[in-house]
Design a protein around this motif. Structure first.
Motif, PDB file in Angstrom:
ATOM      1  N   ASN A   1      -0.390  15.636   6.207  1.00 58.48           N
ATOM      2  CA  ASN A   1      -0.740  14.390   6.532  1.00 58.48           C
ATOM      3  C   ASN A   1       1.063  13.422   5.979  1.00 58.48           C
ATOM      4  O   ASN A   1       1.668  14.519   5.358  1.00 58.48           O
ATOM      5  CB  ASN A   1      -1.500  13.765   4.614  1.00 58.48           C
ATOM      6  CG  ASN A   1      -3.123  14.025   5.810  1.00 58.48           C
ATOM      7  OD1 ASN A   1      -3.341  13.381   7.509  1.00 58.48           O
ATOM      8  ND2 ASN A   1      -4.150  14.087   4.266  1.00 58.48           N
ATOM      9  N   VAL A   2       1.051  12.718   6.199  1.00 53.48           N
ATOM     10  CA  VAL A   2       2.801  12.097   6.223  1.00 53.48           C
ATOM     11  C   VAL A   2       1.804  10.670   5.639  1.00 53.48           C
ATOM     12  O   VAL A   2       1.715   9.894   5.860  1.00 53.48           O
ATOM     13  CB  VAL A   2       2.981  11.755   7.307  1.00 53.48           C
ATOM     14  CG1 VAL A   2       4.884  11.616   6.960  1.00 53.48           C
ATOM     15  CG2 VAL A   2       3.655  13.420   8.240  1.00 53.48           C
TER      16      VAL A   2
ATOM     17  N   ASN B   1       0.797  -1.319  -0.095  1.00 53.41           N
ATOM     18  CA  ASN B   1      -0.358   0.301  -0.124  1.00 53.41           C
ATOM     19  C   ASN B   1       0.838   1.763   0.083  1.00 53.41           C
ATOM     20  O   ASN B   1       1.571   2.108   0.726  1.00 53.41           O
ATOM     21  CB  ASN B   1      -0.586  -0.528   1.184  1.00 53.41           C
ATOM     22  CG  ASN B   1      -1.552  -0.793   1.548  1.00 53.41           C
ATOM     23  OD1 ASN B   1      -2.652  -1.136   0.757  1.00 53.41           O
ATOM     24  ND2 ASN B   1      -1.391  -1.900   2.096  1.00 53.41           N
ATOM     25  N   PRO B   2       1.439   1.311  -1.026  1.00 48.34           N
ATOM     26  CA  PRO B   2       2.666   2.535  -1.190  1.00 48.34           C
ATOM     27  C   PRO B   2       1.762   4.438  -1.028  1.00 48.34           C
ATOM     28  O   PRO B   2       0.468   4.010  -1.516  1.00 48.34           O
ATOM     29  CB  PRO B   2       2.841   2.379  -2.075  1.00 48.34           C
ATOM     30  CG  PRO B   2       2.579   1.562  -3.605  1.00 48.34           C
ATOM     31  CD  PRO B   2       1.656   0.733  -2.655  1.00 48.34           C
ATOM     32  N   GLY B   3       2.767   5.024  -0.248  1.00 54.21           N
ATOM     33  CA  GLY B   3       1.786   6.011  -0.139  1.00 54.21           C
ATOM     34  C   GLY B   3       1.058   5.779   0.997  1.00 54.21           C
ATOM     35  O   GLY B   3      -0.106   7.112   1.367  1.00 54.21           O
ATOM     36  N   LEU B   4       0.657   5.764   1.807  1.00 57.19           N
ATOM     37  CA  LEU B   4      -0.524   4.846   2.807  1.00 57.19           C
ATOM     38  C   LEU B   4       0.003   5.502   3.841  1.00 57.19           C
ATOM     39  O   LEU B   4       1.641   6.767   4.085  1.00 57.19           O
ATOM     40  CB  LEU B   4       0.093   3.439   4.006  1.00 57.19           C
ATOM     41  CG  LEU B   4      -1.194   2.897   3.758  1.00 57.19           C
ATOM     42  CD1 LEU B   4      -0.329   1.738   4.659  1.00 57.19           C
ATOM     43  CD2 LEU B   4      -2.289   3.224   3.897  1.00 57.19           C
ATOM     44  N   VAL B   5      -1.133   7.030   4.352  1.00 53.56           N
ATOM     45  CA  VAL B   5      -1.244   8.063   5.553  1.00 53.56           C
ATOM     46  C   VAL B   5      -0.703   7.364   6.952  1.00 53.56           C
ATOM     47  O   VAL B   5      -1.071   6.904   7.146  1.00 53.56           O
ATOM     48  CB  VAL B   5      -2.172   9.015   5.329  1.00 53.56           C
ATOM     49  CG1 VAL B   5      -2.167   9.951   7.183  1.00 53.56           C
ATOM     50  CG2 VAL B   5      -2.570   9.426   4.376  1.00 53.56           C
ATOM     51  N   GLN B   6       0.351   8.061   7.629  1.00 52.66           N
ATOM     52  CA  GLN B   6       0.179   7.997   8.817  1.00 52.66           C
ATOM     53  C   GLN B   6      -0.538   7.038   9.904  1.00 52.66           C
ATOM     54  O   GLN B   6       0.237   6.272  10.395  1.00 52.66           O
ATOM     55  CB  GLN B   6       1.595   8.760   9.813  1.00 52.66           C
ATOM     56  CG  GLN B   6       1.642   7.871  10.853  1.00 52.66           C
ATOM     57  CD  GLN B   6       3.283   8.890  11.338  1.00 52.66           C
ATOM     58  OE1 GLN B   6       4.026   9.584  10.380  1.00 52.66           O
ATOM     59  NE2 GLN B   6       2.835   9.501  12.602  1.00 52.66           N
ATOM     60  N   LYS B   7      -1.321   7.641   9.656  1.00 50.89           N
ATOM     61  CA  LYS B   7      -3.104   6.902  10.276  1.00 50.89           C
ATOM     62  C   LYS B   7      -3.316   6.545  10.057  1.00 50.89           C
ATOM     63  O   LYS B   7      -3.745   5.112  10.910  1.00 50.89           O
ATOM     64  CB  LYS B   7      -3.807   8.595   9.991  1.00 50.89           C
ATOM     65  CG  LYS B   7      -5.012   8.644  11.232  1.00 50.89           C
ATOM     66  CD  LYS B   7      -6.107   9.308  10.814  1.00 50.89           C
ATOM     67  CE  LYS B   7      -7.266   9.847  11.939  1.00 50.89           C
ATOM     68  NZ  LYS B   7      -7.789  10.444  11.629  1.00 50.89           N
ATOM     69  N   GLU B   8      -3.427   5.777   8.627  1.00 50.74           N
ATOM     70  CA  GLU B   8      -3.394   4.388   8.120  1.00 50.74           C
ATOM     71  C   GLU B   8      -3.096   3.477   8.437  1.00 50.74           C
ATOM     72  O   GLU B   8      -3.848   2.194   8.876  1.00 50.74           O
ATOM     73  CB  GLU B   8      -4.150   5.138   6.171  1.00 50.74           C
ATOM     74  CG  GLU B   8      -5.120   5.436   6.448  1.00 50.74           C
ATOM     75  CD  GLU B   8      -4.715   5.874   4.508  1.00 50.74           C
ATOM     76  OE1 GLU B   8      -5.684   5.810   4.002  1.00 50.74           O
ATOM     77  OE2 GLU B   8      -3.293   6.145   3.852  1.00 50.74           O
ATOM     78  N   LEU B   9      -1.843   4.064   8.861  1.00 45.61           N
ATOM     79  CA  LEU B   9      -0.669   2.377   8.639  1.00 45.61           C
ATOM     80  C   LEU B   9      -1.261   2.340  10.661  1.00 45.61           C
ATOM     81  O   LEU B   9      -0.975   0.929  10.368  1.00 45.61           O
ATOM     82  CB  LEU B   9       0.444   3.579   8.111  1.00 45.61           C
ATOM     83  CG  LEU B   9       1.702   1.868   8.449  1.00 45.61           C
ATOM     84  CD1 LEU B   9       1.355   0.742   8.011  1.00 45.61           C
ATOM     85  CD2 LEU B   9       3.316   3.079   8.118  1.00 45.61           C
ATOM     86  N   ALA B  10      -0.741   3.056  11.148  1.00 48.08           N
ATOM     87  CA  ALA B  10      -0.767   2.968  12.631  1.00 48.08           C
ATOM     88  C   ALA B  10      -2.373   1.647  12.297  1.00 48.08           C
ATOM     89  O   ALA B  10      -3.316   0.755  13.951  1.00 48.08           O
ATOM     90  CB  ALA B  10      -0.974   4.395  13.539  1.00 48.08           C
ATOM     91  N   ALA B  11      -3.395   2.349  12.178  1.00 48.63           N
ATOM     92  CA  ALA B  11      -5.314   1.621  11.909  1.00 48.63           C
ATOM     93  C   ALA B  11      -5.053   0.074  12.239  1.00 48.63           C
ATOM     94  O   ALA B  11      -4.882  -0.557  12.833  1.00 48.63           O
ATOM     95  CB  ALA B  11      -6.054   2.567  11.412  1.00 48.63           C
ATOM     96  N   ILE B  12      -4.034   0.050  10.742  1.00 45.03           N
ATOM     97  CA  ILE B  12      -4.102  -1.314  10.178  1.00 45.03           C
ATOM     98  C   ILE B  12      -2.788  -2.637  11.221  1.00 45.03           C
ATOM     99  O   ILE B  12      -2.875  -3.762  11.716  1.00 45.03           O
ATOM    100  CB  ILE B  12      -3.708  -1.780   8.863  1.00 45.03           C
ATOM    101  CG1 ILE B  12      -4.141  -3.399   7.955  1.00 45.03           C
ATOM    102  CG2 ILE B  12      -2.293  -0.942   8.242  1.00 45.03           C
ATOM    103  CD1 ILE B  12      -5.060  -3.271   8.565  1.00 45.03           C
TER     104      ILE B  12
END
Length: 177
Positions: A118-119, A75-86
């Motif tokens: 957004n990072v 999932n290239p370019g995930l936002v840090q918030k999305e990455l933390a959730a998954i």
């Protein structure tokens, strides 16, 4: 009088990938822990960590870092918030992991063009190369961990664990066989 341990010249034996034979000399009352889901998960996690250490430790990535890299690879370019959730962690826990991976050259971060808050994060070519080296060992890890299960039992276990963890179930993609 102080006693010091003597150094021995015997080489250390490599840890076994088999579960230790813990045959007690008498019957032990497990106090119901054998039917406690949390305790069983803890025991499996301990076994998984032992296998990780034997197979993968020293390859430049810890278990949590591997999963973060894998998510970013797929999932290239995930936002840090999305990455933390998954990943199942809060952002404050994730930040030092990302900084470590970035310092090692395994991930890149960039602020969003539209929203600078957004990072976005990507696995680098070096991160992808590390994943390629470790992925086959992950398959060995999973096979060893589920050695005593049939394929059907393994699939059932994964389905049940996904229900408990809240992860989606479905096609395994390139999951270990």
């Amino acid at each position: 009088m102080t006693t010091r341990a003597r150094a021995t010249s015997k080489p250390r034996r490599a840890p076994s990938t088999e579960a230790p034979d813990l045959e007690p000399t008498r019957e032990i009352d497990l106090g119901g822990l054998n039917i406690n889901v949390g305790y069983q998960i803890r025991r499996v996690n301990a076994r998984s960590i032992t296998l990780w250490e034997e197979l993968i430790s020293g390859r430049g990535v810890a278990w949590g870092q591997y999963s973060i890299l894998k998510f970013l690879s797929k999932n290239p370019g995930l936002v840090q918030k999305e990455l933390a959730a998954i990943a199942g962690v809060d952002q404050t826990t994730l930040v030092p992991v990302i900084k470590h991976l970035e310092k090692a050259g395994l991930v890149d971060r960039q602020r969003g063009a539209k929203d600078g808050r957004n990072v976005h994060i990507w696995a680098t070519a070096q991160g992808e190369k590390l994943l390629t080296r470790v992925d086959s060992l992950i398959q060995v890890h999973d096979r060893e961990l589920t050695l005593n299960l049939t394929l059907e039992e393994r699939e059932t276990l994964l389905t049940l664990l996904a229900k408990i963890s809240g992860l989606p179930t479905g096609p395994a993609g390139d999951a270990p066989a």
